[in-house]
Design a protein around this motif. Sequence first.
Motif, PDB file in Angstrom:
ATOM      1  N   UNK A  18      10.187   1.778   4.761  1.00  0.00           N
ATOM      2  CA  UNK A  18      11.419   2.533   4.926  1.00  0.00           C
ATOM      3  C   UNK A  18      12.476   1.635   5.553  1.00  0.00           C
ATOM      4  N   UNK A  19      13.719   1.682   5.089  1.00  0.00           N
ATOM      5  CA  UNK A  19      14.754   0.758   5.568  1.00  0.00           C
ATOM      6  C   UNK A  19      15.259   1.109   6.963  1.00  0.00           C
ATOM      7  N   UNK A  20      14.338   1.183   7.910  1.00  0.00           N
ATOM      8  CA  UNK A  20      14.695   1.521   9.289  1.00  0.00           C
ATOM      9  C   UNK A  20      13.975   0.581  10.246  1.00  0.00           C
ATOM     10  N   UNK A  21      14.757  -0.162  11.014  1.00  0.00           N
ATOM     11  CA  UNK A  21      14.229  -1.003  12.089  1.00  0.00           C
ATOM     12  C   UNK A  21      14.871  -0.541  13.386  1.00  0.00           C
ATOM     13  N   UNK A  22      14.057  -0.345  14.401  1.00  0.00           N
ATOM     14  CA  UNK A  22      14.577   0.088  15.697  1.00  0.00           C
ATOM     15  C   UNK A  22      14.972  -1.131  16.530  1.00  0.00           C
TER      16      UNK A  22
END
Length: 297
Positions: A196-200
């Motif tokens: 998923x194109x989500x980096x924290x």
Amino acid sequence: MAIKSIINFIKTIQEFPRDEGYEYYYRGHSNFNFSLLPSIYRKPKKKKVALINNEEKIFREIIIRTPADFSSEKTTIEKLVKMQHYGLPTRILDITSNPLVALYFACAQNSENKDGEVVVIKIPKEETKFYDSDTVSVLSNLARRTIDFDISEILEEFKEREKHSPDNPDNIMWFNKQEPIPYLLHEIKDEKPQFLPIIYPSDFNRVLLVRVKLNNNRILKQSGAFLLFGINNKKSEPAQVPNSWILNKSLKDFDFKISNDRKTSILKDLDSLGINDSTLYPELEQQAKYIKQIYEG
């Protein structure tokens, strides 16, 4: 008082306190002044170019030259482990769950007459990841980005957005659309199309314990694992191992230094226990070297 024998060392290891919720690993340094930094971040000698400036070129160059050797490594962390195995500088650092293996490395490496040290690392279990972890993919793929990778400015704006609108999911979506994050996401999706194109933002400034596949005899023989280093907001600066992880700094009653004048005798005792070049380096070249040493007397 510095450690002078295996018995002294084992007694020290047995006596230091342990806490639930943590895992304990060890790293042997032939010079007690060495720091816990991966080879790609170590300062170059004289006026040589810092290797971190060319990390992405080093990563690609070895694969270009020896593609068959990397055909079975599907993830970037697996590629980094193989590169480390053959002496290429990477952002991972070898550690071991076997304190006697760490003691061997503290004594065996050339240290220019310096005392050695076994560093005891106390790692929270939540900072332990397996080779296929998404967070591991994020940090390992930093190796494929250029030296100008820098999230300092967008991180400051992200913090302001969080301050004015806490827990707003649009904030993290905004962060992941800002340069240079999409380029990193592209590298990650190359190995994990389902990512998923989500980096924290908090993931970048971390050091993780990574457990990799035991498909490498050297890792198996050395009871090996790896510390994977993120960045301190920009690629030119590494994330740091938290001081709370390094027991040598907090356990004042325990001395893990190895007297330089006892290294040779400790190595002989370790050899009698089956810990030597031959057992820790199972490759043919090391076996031949060890046999030669035996018969040279």
